[in-house]
Design an enzyme around this catalytic site. Structure first.
Site, PDB file in Angstrom:
ATOM      1  N   SER A 139       0.845  -1.196   0.000  1.00  0.00           N
ATOM      2  CA  SER A 139       0.000   0.000   0.000  1.00  0.00           C
ATOM      3  C   SER A 139       0.876   1.240   0.000  1.00  0.00           C
ATOM      4  CB  SER A 139      -0.893   0.020   1.249  1.00  0.00           C
ATOM      5  OG  SER A 139      -1.524   1.272   1.404  1.00  0.00           O
ATOM      6  N   TYR A 152      -1.656  -0.888  10.140  1.00  0.00           N
ATOM      7  CA  TYR A 152      -1.794  -1.318   8.743  1.00  0.00           C
ATOM      8  C   TYR A 152      -0.590  -0.873   7.911  1.00  0.00           C
ATOM      9  CZ  TYR A 152      -3.755  -1.547   3.997  1.00  0.00           C
ATOM     10  OH  TYR A 152      -3.964  -1.802   2.667  1.00  0.00           O
ATOM     11  N   LYS A 156       2.293  -3.191   6.019  1.00  0.00           N
ATOM     12  CA  LYS A 156       2.560  -3.144   4.585  1.00  0.00           C
ATOM     13  C   LYS A 156       4.018  -2.777   4.298  1.00  0.00           C
ATOM     14  CE  LYS A 156      -1.445  -4.365   3.014  1.00  0.00           C
ATOM     15  NZ  LYS A 156      -1.593  -5.653   2.304  1.00  0.00           N
TER      16      LYS A 156
END
Length: 245
Positions: A139, A152, A156
């Site tokens: 991401s 998150y 990533k």
């Protein structure tokens, strides 16, 4: 990609399903995995309706023991694994200063541990392929500020690091390993955000719009097919022109 077998986690909706469609239309046999058995069968039936060979195998991407079932089921159906797409993700959000151990573990089980150990479990079969590739979906959040999505984003970023390490470790086996970093894409994960957050992410792109899941397919086919035969250990950013600024 005719005759090759592609395994896509998180493959029953959003980006994962679009990638699965792209691989089927390019001639591949496709296995889609997600937590829900009915979603797996529905997605597989949809892919077969496009003229391809496809099955669905329900498994939680964070369940390391369940990953054996996924790999074994793929091999039993299609005889091997040529391409692995680590797409399943957990977008759990907790602000720094209020993070819980349980949330941190739940997020990293899916976003980091799952892809690393699934790749490891698929490795013997990838080694037997003449066209082996691993694609990790990361991401653009890994490269910017992420005060509210730090779990998150960090996961990533870790998967991006593993992408480079895997590429170096497996190059002697003829396995290419790359990543795609999507920007704001119109998926269920995106729509779970407050509208003001979606608008802010949209304004941050040069194109001033959300991407569609289908707009990830071209990059995925490049990195997973012989068209990308000299590409390994790298990442393609697909974000409408936001991150480079």
């Amino acid at each position: 990609m005719t005759g090759r077998t592609v395994l896509v986690t998180g493959g029953t909706r959003g980006i994962g399903l679009s990638l699965a469609e792209g691989f089927v239309l390019a001639g591949a046999n496709v296995v889609v995995a997600s937590r829900k058995a009915d979603a797996c069968e529905e997605a597989a039936a949809h892919l077969r309706g496009l003229g391809g060979q496809a099955i669905g195998i329900p498994v939680h991407a964070g369940d390391v023991e369940g990953l054996d079932v996924l790999v074994d089921g793929t091999v039993a159906e299609f005889g091997g694994v040529d391409v692995l797409v680590n797409n399943a993700a957990n977008a759990l959000a907790q602000p720094l200063g209020e993070m819980t151990v349980e949330a941190w573990a739940k997020s990293n089980d899916v976003n980091v541990r799952g892809p690393v150990f699934l790749t490891q479990k698929a490795l013997p079969h990838l080694r037997n392929s003449d066209h082996a590739a691993v694609l990790n979906m990361v991401s653009v959040g890994a490269f910017g500020f992420a005060a509210d999505l730090s779990i998150y984003a960090a996961g990533k970023a870790a998967l991006m690091s593993y992408t480079r390490s895997m590429a170096a470790a497996f190059v002697g086996d003829g396995i290419r390993v790359n990543a795609i970093a999507p920007g704001p894409i119109d998926t269920d994960m995106m729509r779970n955000n407050p509208q003001e957050a979606i608008d802010a992410m949209t304004r941050g792109t040069l194109m001033k719009r959300l991407g569609t899941p289908d707009e990830l397919v071209g990059a995925a086919l490049l990195l997973c097919s012989d068209a990308g035969s000299y590409i390994t250990g790298t990442m393609i950013i697909v974000d409408g022109g936001g991150t480079p600024r």
